[in-house]
Design a protein around this motif. Structure first.
Motif, PDB file in Angstrom:
ATOM      1  N   ARG A  39     -20.691 -10.910 -23.664  1.00 59.10           N
ATOM      2  CA  ARG A  39     -21.965 -10.297 -24.078  1.00 59.10           C
ATOM      3  C   ARG A  39     -22.135  -8.928 -23.433  1.00 59.10           C
ATOM      4  NH1 ARG A  39     -24.088 -15.976 -23.276  1.00 59.10           N
ATOM      5  NH2 ARG A  39     -24.267 -16.828 -25.388  1.00 59.10           N
ATOM      6  N   SER A  40     -21.713  -8.809 -22.178  1.00 61.59           N
ATOM      7  CA  SER A  40     -21.828  -7.508 -21.508  1.00 61.59           C
ATOM      8  C   SER A  40     -20.918  -6.468 -22.152  1.00 61.59           C
ATOM      9  CB  SER A  40     -21.487  -7.653 -20.023  1.00 61.59           C
ATOM     10  OG  SER A  40     -20.100  -7.890 -19.839  1.00 61.59           O
ATOM     11  N   ALA A  41     -19.868  -6.936 -22.858  1.00 59.97           N
ATOM     12  CA  ALA A  41     -18.964  -6.030 -23.568  1.00 59.97           C
ATOM     13  C   ALA A  41     -19.440  -5.749 -24.992  1.00 59.97           C
ATOM     14  CB  ALA A  41     -17.552  -6.611 -23.593  1.00 59.97           C
TER      15      ALA A  41
ATOM     16  N   MET B 281     -16.704  -0.846 -26.658  1.00 55.16           N
ATOM     17  CA  MET B 281     -17.652  -1.933 -26.931  1.00 55.16           C
ATOM     18  C   MET B 281     -17.413  -2.495 -28.325  1.00 55.16           C
ATOM     19  SD  MET B 281     -19.723  -2.185 -24.236  1.00 55.16           S
ATOM     20  CE  MET B 281     -21.365  -2.727 -24.715  1.00 55.16           C
ATOM     21  N   SER B 282     -17.488  -3.821 -28.420  1.00 52.15           N
ATOM     22  CA  SER B 282     -17.239  -4.489 -29.691  1.00 52.15           C
ATOM     23  C   SER B 282     -18.528  -5.090 -30.234  1.00 52.15           C
ATOM     24  CB  SER B 282     -16.195  -5.593 -29.478  1.00 52.15           C
ATOM     25  OG  SER B 282     -16.060  -6.387 -30.629  1.00 52.15           O
ATOM     26  N   ASP B 283     -18.587  -5.234 -31.544  1.00 49.80           N
ATOM     27  CA  ASP B 283     -19.748  -5.913 -32.139  1.00 49.80           C
ATOM     28  C   ASP B 283     -19.318  -7.195 -32.842  1.00 49.80           C
ATOM     29  OD1 ASP B 283     -18.379  -4.856 -34.242  1.00 49.80           O
ATOM     30  OD2 ASP B 283     -20.094  -3.818 -35.141  1.00 49.80           O
ATOM     31  N   ARG B 284     -18.227  -7.790 -32.390  1.00 51.67           N
ATOM     32  CA  ARG B 284     -17.719  -9.025 -32.981  1.00 51.67           C
ATOM     33  C   ARG B 284     -18.626 -10.207 -32.653  1.00 51.67           C
ATOM     34  NH1 ARG B 284     -13.721  -7.908 -36.767  1.00 51.67           N
ATOM     35  NH2 ARG B 284     -12.081  -6.616 -35.873  1.00 51.67           N
TER      36      ARG B 284
ATOM     37  N   MET C 129     -10.053 -12.819 -10.433  1.00 52.98           N
ATOM     38  CA  MET C 129      -9.725 -12.017  -9.251  1.00 52.98           C
ATOM     39  C   MET C 129      -8.583 -11.053  -9.553  1.00 52.98           C
ATOM     40  SD  MET C 129      -9.777 -14.853  -6.215  1.00 52.98           S
ATOM     41  CE  MET C 129     -11.024 -16.156  -6.186  1.00 52.98           C
ATOM     42  N   ALA C 130      -7.572 -11.558 -10.274  1.00 52.40           N
ATOM     43  CA  ALA C 130      -6.421 -10.724 -10.616  1.00 52.40           C
ATOM     44  C   ALA C 130      -6.832  -9.600 -11.560  1.00 52.40           C
ATOM     45  CB  ALA C 130      -5.331 -11.578 -11.251  1.00 52.40           C
ATOM     46  N   ILE C 131      -7.689  -9.912 -12.521  1.00 54.12           N
ATOM     47  CA  ILE C 131      -8.161  -8.892 -13.460  1.00 54.12           C
ATOM     48  C   ILE C 131      -8.935  -7.804 -12.718  1.00 54.12           C
ATOM     49  CG2 ILE C 131      -9.783  -8.485 -15.359  1.00 54.12           C
ATOM     50  CD1 ILE C 131      -8.921 -11.225 -16.486  1.00 54.12           C
ATOM     51  N   GLU C 132      -9.794  -8.217 -11.794  1.00 47.43           N
ATOM     52  CA  GLU C 132     -10.555  -7.247 -11.004  1.00 47.43           C
ATOM     53  C   GLU C 132      -9.627  -6.401 -10.130  1.00 47.43           C
ATOM     54  OE1 GLU C 132     -14.162  -7.125  -7.677  1.00 47.43           O
ATOM     55  OE2 GLU C 132     -13.710  -8.984  -8.755  1.00 47.43           O
ATOM     56  N   ALA C 133      -8.603  -7.046  -9.534  1.00 45.01           N
ATOM     57  CA  ALA C 133      -7.644  -6.309  -8.705  1.00 45.01           C
ATOM     58  C   ALA C 133      -6.858  -5.299  -9.527  1.00 45.01           C
ATOM     59  CB  ALA C 133      -6.694  -7.286  -8.020  1.00 45.01           C
ATOM     60  N   ASP C 134      -6.764  -5.545 -10.832  1.00 47.73           N
ATOM     61  CA  ASP C 134      -6.065  -4.631 -11.735  1.00 47.73           C
ATOM     62  C   ASP C 134      -6.982  -3.515 -12.223  1.00 47.73           C
ATOM     63  OD1 ASP C 134      -3.528  -4.116 -13.001  1.00 47.73           O
ATOM     64  OD2 ASP C 134      -4.449  -4.678 -14.915  1.00 47.73           O
ATOM     65  N   GLY C 135      -8.234  -3.528 -11.757  1.00 51.86           N
ATOM     66  CA  GLY C 135      -9.164  -2.468 -12.109  1.00 51.86           C
ATOM     67  C   GLY C 135      -9.842  -2.648 -13.445  1.00 51.86           C
ATOM     68  N   ARG C 136      -9.876  -3.871 -13.943  1.00 49.31           N
ATOM     69  CA  ARG C 136     -10.493  -4.132 -15.241  1.00 49.31           C
ATOM     70  C   ARG C 136     -11.574  -5.194 -15.123  1.00 49.31           C
ATOM     71  NH1 ARG C 136      -5.526  -4.738 -19.441  1.00 49.31           N
ATOM     72  NH2 ARG C 136      -4.320  -5.456 -17.644  1.00 49.31           N
ATOM     73  N   GLY C 137     -12.336  -5.362 -16.191  1.00 49.24           N
ATOM     74  CA  GLY C 137     -13.390  -6.357 -16.209  1.00 49.24           C
ATOM     75  C   GLY C 137     -13.033  -7.512 -17.129  1.00 49.24           C
TER      76      GLY C 137
END
Length: 316
Positions: free
Chosen positions: A32-34, A1-4, A291-299
């Motif tokens: 924001r969720s990150a 998690m970042s606070d930038r 979609m590609a990011i989700e398919a790669d298992g990331r958010g």
């Protein structure tokens, strides 16, 4: 998690304003969720002043078309010495002009459909019918027509009969003074995202695109239910590998940075043909990169949080 604390730029005055606003809202929510603090800014007459006064730690460009992809906003951010995610201005300009990008990649040996570029002045000076007749003689049919600059398939049209050419040309000219006429390659349309980290660019899983009406136009892209997607795309292993290599090669050869999306088509023989590349891919609910990011298992938030850190490190 970042606070930038970051700013997300969206909106602007291009034909893709609505899509950009949707991308900006989704990206902001993901950041924001990150854990990041996000200020959402429109690319309007107050932008320069606000950036100069507020000085966010980094900027993310969710602008599509025009200033967001032709290097203009990136040049402003460099003038202000504010870190930003994405490609630098010079490489943006190369990628933004479709024939320039195709020519550079073709010189490097990448496969791309044969094409010609026709400015509107040619039609006025030489006459539309002789030019169109010569075009069909040279490239044959079917053809894909699109403005040389711009995205979201605005002004793009498939031509299968010579009688369709005049109206298709006029439709493309309504989005710009110059049109790219490309030999249409029939096959499976895919999109391959590329993300960079400390080890260099990596291809995300390809996304297969199947529009119900046969062409992946603006309506098919942004209307839920009109296109089906498969992520990751079910492709033979060697085809998937070549698609990834194509996207990484395009990213590197054009000098792109952080993130890009290459659009391609796989013909019946398994050959992968480069179509175009995007330095500011859409991030809406029906966009391909998420979609590609989700398919790669990331958010989405996780990925762009990492890109924010890369942008800040470049300026330190």
């Amino acid at each position: 998690m970042s606070d930038r604390w970051v700013a997300v730029l969206s909106g602007g005055l291009s034909h893709e304003r609505d899509v950009s606003l949707r991308s900006g809202r989704r990206l902001s929510a993901a950041l924001r969720s990150a854990g990041l603090t996000v200020t959402e800014l429109d690319a309007d007459h107050e932008l320069l002043h606000r950036l100069n006064v507020e000085r966010p730690e980094a900027v993310l460009v969710a602008l599509h078309g025009g200033e967001g992809e032709n290097g203009a906003i990136q040049s402003i951010l460099e003038l202000l010495d504010i870190p930003y995610v994405g490609t630098d201005p010079r490489a943006c300009r190369r990628a933004w002009d479709k024939p320039t990008a195709k020519a550079e990649l073709a010189r490097a040996g990448l496969t791309t459909p044969e094409w010609m570029v026709l400015p509107q002045s040619t039609f006025r000076e030489l006459g539309a019918h002789p030019v169109l007749d010569s075009l069909v003689d040279k490239l044959g049919l079917p053809l894909m027509l699109k403005p040389v600059q711009g995205g979201s398939a605005l002004g793009a049209r498939v031509v299968r009969d010579p009688s369709e050419l005049p109206s298709a040309m006029m439709g493309a000219f309504s989005y710009g003074d110059t049109v790219q006429v490309e030999k249409l390659v029939e096959g499976t349309e895919i999109a391959i995202g590329v993300l960079e980290d400390s080890d260099g660019p990596h291809a995300l899983p390809a996304v297969r695109i199947e529009p119900s009406r046969g062409i992946f136009d603006y309506t098919a892209r942004y209307t839920a239910g009109l296109t089906s997607y498969q992520a990751p795309a079910e492709l033979p292993e060697d085809v998937a590998r070549r698609a990834s290599e194509l996207a990484i090669s395009a990213h590197r050869l054009l000098g792109l940075r952080d993130i890009s999306r290459t659009d391609a088509i796989v013909d019946a023989s398994g050959e992968v043909h480069f179509l175009e590349v995007n330095v500011s891919p859409g991030l809406t609910a029906t966009s391909l990169l998420p979609m590609a990011i989700e398919a790669d298992g990331r958010g989405l938030g996780e990925v762009f949080d990492g890109l924010v850190e890369r942008a800040i490190e470049r300026r330190s």
